[in-house]
Design a protein around this motif. Structure first.
Motif, PDB file in Angstrom:
ATOM      1  N   ASP A 161      -1.187  -8.762   0.586  1.00 33.35           N
ATOM      2  CA  ASP A 161      -1.219 -10.038   1.286  1.00 33.35           C
ATOM      3  C   ASP A 161      -2.683 -10.425   1.427  1.00 33.35           C
ATOM      4  O   ASP A 161      -3.569  -9.586   1.257  1.00 33.35           O
ATOM      5  CB  ASP A 161      -0.564  -9.934   2.668  1.00 33.35           C
ATOM      6  CG  ASP A 161      -0.075 -11.283   3.193  1.00 33.35           C
ATOM      7  OD1 ASP A 161      -0.312 -12.302   2.508  1.00 33.35           O
ATOM      8  OD2 ASP A 161       0.540 -11.309   4.274  1.00 33.35           O
ATOM      9  N   LEU A 162      -2.950 -11.674   1.697  1.00 33.75           N
ATOM     10  CA  LEU A 162      -4.322 -12.142   1.822  1.00 33.75           C
ATOM     11  C   LEU A 162      -4.554 -12.692   3.221  1.00 33.75           C
ATOM     12  O   LEU A 162      -3.752 -13.481   3.726  1.00 33.75           O
ATOM     13  CB  LEU A 162      -4.608 -13.233   0.786  1.00 33.75           C
ATOM     14  CG  LEU A 162      -4.720 -12.751  -0.652  1.00 33.75           C
ATOM     15  CD1 LEU A 162      -4.707 -13.943  -1.616  1.00 33.75           C
ATOM     16  CD2 LEU A 162      -5.995 -11.948  -0.858  1.00 33.75           C
ATOM     17  N   ASP A 166     -10.129 -14.141   3.404  1.00 34.34           N
ATOM     18  CA  ASP A 166     -10.175 -13.925   1.960  1.00 34.34           C
ATOM     19  C   ASP A 166      -9.864 -15.214   1.197  1.00 34.34           C
ATOM     20  O   ASP A 166     -10.608 -15.614   0.305  1.00 34.34           O
ATOM     21  CB  ASP A 166      -9.173 -12.836   1.555  1.00 34.34           C
ATOM     22  CG  ASP A 166      -9.485 -11.497   2.204  1.00 34.34           C
ATOM     23  OD1 ASP A 166     -10.680 -11.156   2.289  1.00 34.34           O
ATOM     24  OD2 ASP A 166      -8.542 -10.817   2.636  1.00 34.34           O
ATOM     25  N   THR A 167      -8.782 -15.866   1.548  1.00 31.63           N
ATOM     26  CA  THR A 167      -8.391 -17.071   0.820  1.00 31.63           C
ATOM     27  C   THR A 167      -9.380 -18.208   1.019  1.00 31.63           C
ATOM     28  O   THR A 167      -9.626 -18.999   0.108  1.00 31.63           O
ATOM     29  CB  THR A 167      -6.986 -17.537   1.255  1.00 31.63           C
ATOM     30  OG1 THR A 167      -6.920 -17.540   2.684  1.00 31.63           O
ATOM     31  CG2 THR A 167      -5.921 -16.613   0.717  1.00 31.63           C
ATOM     32  N   LEU A 178      -3.575 -16.672  -7.829  1.00 31.10           N
ATOM     33  CA  LEU A 178      -3.326 -15.733  -6.738  1.00 31.10           C
ATOM     34  C   LEU A 178      -1.916 -15.183  -6.866  1.00 31.10           C
ATOM     35  O   LEU A 178      -0.972 -15.938  -7.125  1.00 31.10           O
ATOM     36  CB  LEU A 178      -3.451 -16.419  -5.379  1.00 31.10           C
ATOM     37  CG  LEU A 178      -4.771 -17.095  -5.020  1.00 31.10           C
ATOM     38  CD1 LEU A 178      -4.651 -17.748  -3.649  1.00 31.10           C
ATOM     39  CD2 LEU A 178      -5.897 -16.095  -5.028  1.00 31.10           C
ATOM     40  N   THR A 180       0.615 -12.327  -4.691  1.00 33.19           N
ATOM     41  CA  THR A 180       0.747 -11.397  -3.570  1.00 33.19           C
ATOM     42  C   THR A 180       2.158 -10.808  -3.505  1.00 33.19           C
ATOM     43  O   THR A 180       3.127 -11.424  -3.948  1.00 33.19           O
ATOM     44  CB  THR A 180       0.442 -12.073  -2.224  1.00 33.19           C
ATOM     45  OG1 THR A 180       1.415 -13.099  -1.975  1.00 33.19           O
ATOM     46  CG2 THR A 180      -0.951 -12.677  -2.216  1.00 33.19           C
ATOM     47  N   GLY A 183       4.246 -12.676   1.834  1.00 33.12           N
ATOM     48  CA  GLY A 183       4.001 -14.108   2.005  1.00 33.12           C
ATOM     49  C   GLY A 183       5.181 -14.965   1.603  1.00 33.12           C
ATOM     50  O   GLY A 183       6.169 -14.488   1.058  1.00 33.12           O
ATOM     51  N   SER A 187       2.871 -19.738   3.763  1.00 36.23           N
ATOM     52  CA  SER A 187       1.882 -18.777   4.241  1.00 36.23           C
ATOM     53  C   SER A 187       0.480 -19.368   4.135  1.00 36.23           C
ATOM     54  O   SER A 187       0.243 -20.347   3.424  1.00 36.23           O
ATOM     55  CB  SER A 187       1.961 -17.485   3.432  1.00 36.23           C
ATOM     56  OG  SER A 187       1.584 -17.721   2.085  1.00 36.23           O
ATOM     57  N   THR A 189      -1.926 -18.128   2.551  1.00 36.86           N
ATOM     58  CA  THR A 189      -2.316 -18.012   1.145  1.00 36.86           C
ATOM     59  C   THR A 189      -1.855 -19.233   0.356  1.00 36.86           C
ATOM     60  O   THR A 189      -2.630 -19.837  -0.394  1.00 36.86           O
ATOM     61  CB  THR A 189      -1.714 -16.740   0.528  1.00 36.86           C
ATOM     62  OG1 THR A 189      -2.211 -15.601   1.230  1.00 36.86           O
ATOM     63  CG2 THR A 189      -2.083 -16.629  -0.942  1.00 36.86           C
ATOM     64  N   ALA A 193      -4.238 -22.096  -1.221  1.00 38.43           N
ATOM     65  CA  ALA A 193      -4.186 -22.178  -2.687  1.00 38.43           C
ATOM     66  C   ALA A 193      -3.879 -23.603  -3.140  1.00 38.43           C
ATOM     67  O   ALA A 193      -4.444 -24.089  -4.122  1.00 38.43           O
ATOM     68  CB  ALA A 193      -3.131 -21.214  -3.230  1.00 38.43           C
ATOM     69  N   CYS A 200      -0.377 -20.149  -7.787  1.00 33.72           N
ATOM     70  CA  CYS A 200      -0.116 -19.102  -6.801  1.00 33.72           C
ATOM     71  C   CYS A 200       1.348 -18.684  -6.833  1.00 33.72           C
ATOM     72  O   CYS A 200       2.247 -19.525  -6.873  1.00 33.72           O
ATOM     73  CB  CYS A 200      -0.484 -19.611  -5.405  1.00 33.72           C
ATOM     74  SG  CYS A 200      -0.255 -18.418  -4.079  1.00 33.72           S
ATOM     75  N   VAL A 202       3.882 -15.869  -4.711  1.00 31.85           N
ATOM     76  CA  VAL A 202       3.972 -14.944  -3.579  1.00 31.85           C
ATOM     77  C   VAL A 202       5.301 -14.197  -3.639  1.00 31.85           C
ATOM     78  O   VAL A 202       6.168 -14.511  -4.447  1.00 31.85           O
ATOM     79  CB  VAL A 202       3.844 -15.693  -2.239  1.00 31.85           C
ATOM     80  CG1 VAL A 202       2.499 -16.391  -2.146  1.00 31.85           C
ATOM     81  CG2 VAL A 202       4.980 -16.711  -2.066  1.00 31.85           C
TER      82      VAL A 202
END
Length: 558
Positions: A161-162, A166-167, A178, A180, A183, A187, A189, A193, A200, A202
């Motif tokens: 997970d981020l 980080d994101t 991305l 993950t 998520g 999320s 992230t 994104a 992305c 997830v």
């Protein structure tokens, strides 16, 4: 190597091909579990709080360098880092002889367990808490701060997970996608994104065991597929085709118009003046969601109407003469404000949040509305068209009360459609207010009874779920019948395909992160109104989210 794949939930369209780079984890040595001498405990507590301050200040610095959703999320995380709950618990452990690194680990573990037990939006904060834990422990132990990898060239960032830190720090020129394991579509992230325009995916189960560092992976943010062992020629062809799509998006300048000539209003979601100024040069025709809570989250006392007005004025000045939809304070649950104390709630996501909190604290709503009116009245030159809406409305009486207070200040009054009761009685609610805006993130969560960030429930928190589509369609139909605007300001508005379906249902405006506007506008320009209506009918006839998306895609591409 044979072509292999895993499938998750695609949340940002696009195709990318690059080596996988895993998020850098904190490499901890064995924690010293010896007991501190009593004479050393005060100094250890000071060392603990100094490390907390350093980490919180770093979050603040990242927030200051970010805009929009990233700024909002990082500011909230900085507040969580300084939270007296966990820091007090850690300090008490130090006072009994526990060394600071172990105290941090144990204190945050207790809060993580509590948040996970509460579920809902509180469970969303566990990723943030763990990130805070790792960064504070790294500071205490003199270790490198965990976070983003730094390989040569472009890469696909992978992680369990981020965290927001980080994101928010991603460079879209190097991080091309991305992926993950955890998520969901809403999320942190996914939201960031979308803002950056990075493909992305997830909720990819088994990612850690299947994809090693440096493996070349092909990521499809539309289908949710993560493939490796793909022949280079095939990958290059898919990326090139997607590059053409992206170029069409980059060259799109607006305004949004269907191929059959009908206009569609595209608006921006913003959280402060900086985000509004960044969105202003885009094709956004105004602001469809101004999240005002950012000015409250770190305030130790309630900002005055004058202080609030200065903050709101920054957003209005970025869009003179244009529509700006302001959402009143959406605090509570995972966004507590320091100056409003509320008793422990068993389920904060279903508790005193949004307009319920504004009604519960005497004068809170009135002062905010006064600040909004003052910001509008103090504008020099052409004034913005100010609309105001309340979050978490659930009853007709709440809508009527909010509308009366808002109109008393000569402001247009509306409500968010997040609670299913509002969608079910949309025609009755529209007799009380001037407009509605559908928040698909919470509407989906409450309709499907599923935590919107739970990876194992991502299939339920998909806005393509038939029950959610029917509630949106019912609301849009009521708006058409009443001759009043009904927009969508949730993350669903940023999905170019779903945008076509929403327009086909009768939605009058779509509001999203500024970075998503061009993709939605370019897609709408390729379809006629009849295609959108056919896509809506087909999606509403589907019985699964996957089928709804597939039939809609067929309608808009024929």
């Amino acid at each position: 190597m044979n072509d292999s794949q895993l499938t998750g939930t695609g949340v940002v369209p696009g195709i990318a091909h690059a080596p996988a780079a895993w998020l850098r984890q904190l490499q901890l040595p064995p924690i010293d579990e010896s007991t501190l001498d009593e004479g050393d405990r005060d100094a250890e507590k000071e060392r603990l709080m100094a490390a907390v301050a350093v980490v919180a200040d770093r979050y603040d610095a990242r927030a200051a360098a970010a805009t929009g959703a990233a700024n909002e999320v990082l500011t909230a995380t900085a507040g969580l880092a300084r939270d007296r709950g966990w820091t007090r618990a850690a300090s008490k452990l130090v006072a009994t002889g526990t060394r600071a690194p172990k105290a941090v680990s144990e204190a945050i573990a207790t809060f993580v367990a509590q948040f996970e037990q509460l579920g809902g939006v509180m469970a969303e904060r566990t990723t943030d808490l763990k990130d805070i834990r790792d960064r504070v422990m790294a500071e205490l132990l003199g270790l490198p701060e965990p976070g983003l990898p730094d390989p040569d060239g472009q890469f696909v960032l992978m992680a369990a997970d981020l965290a927001p830190a980080d994101t928010a720090g991603l460079d879209p020129e190097r991080t091309v996608a991305l992926v993950t394991e955890l998520g969901g579509p809403t999320s942190h992230t996914a939201i960031i994104a979308r803002q950056l325009g990075i493909p992305c995916v997830v909720a990819v189960a088994g990612l850690d065991a299947a994809v090693a560092e440096g493996t070349s992976v092909l990521v499809d943010g539309t289908t949710g597929q993560v493939r490796w062992g793909v022949p280079e020629e095939e990958a290059a062809e898919l990326v090139a085709k997607d590059a053409e799509r992206r170029e069409a998006i980059r060259s799109w300048t607006g305004p949004a118009q269907l191929a059959s000539g009908e206009r569609v209003q595209l608006l921006a979601n913003v959280a402060d003046g900086a985000a509004a100024r960044k969105a202003a040069p885009t094709a956004a025709e105004g602001v469809g969601l101004f999240r005002t809570e950012l000015g409250f989250l770190s305030a130790q006392s309630e900002p005055t109407a004058e202080e609030q007005g200065a903050l709101y004025r920054e957003v209005l000045d970025a869009f003179p003469g244009k529509k700006v939809v302001i959402r009143t304070l959406d605090a509570g649950s995972d966004k507590p404000v320091p100056f409003v104390k509320h008793e422990h709630e068993e389920n904060p996501a279903l508790g005193v949040r949004g307009v319920r909190l504004s009604f519960a604290r005497d004068g809170l709503l009135a002062r905010q509305l006064d600040g909004i009116a003052a910001a509008r009245d103090s504008q020099e030159g052409e004034k913005s068209e100010v609309w105001v809406m309340a979050p978490m409305i659930a009853t007709i009486d709440e809508a009527r009360r909010f509308a009366e207070e808002t109109r008393a200040r000569d402001l247009k009054a509306g409500i968010m459609v997040e609670v299913p009761s509002v969608a079910l009685l949309a025609d009755a609610f529209l007799r009380e207010v001037d407009f509605m805006s559908i928040g698909t993130n919470d509407l989906t969560q409450y309709t499907m009874a599923a935590d919107r960030l739970a990876a194992d429930l991502a299939h339920l928190t998909n806005p393509w779920q038939p029950a959610v589509l029917h509630l949106v369609a019912r609301t849009a139909e009521a708006g058409v019948a009443a001759g009043k605007p009904v927009g969508v300001c949730g993350e669903a508005a940023a999905d170019p395909l779903l945008a076509c379906v929403l327009v086909g249902m009768g939605i009058t405006s779509l509001s999203m992160a500024g970075g998503a506007i061009s993709a939605v506008g370019a897609q709408l320009g390729q379809v006629k109104k009849a295609q959108c209506e056919d896509a809506a009918v087909a999606a509403l006839a589907a019985t699964t989210a996957e089928t709804a998306r597939q039939v809609a895609l067929e309608m808009v591409t024929t």
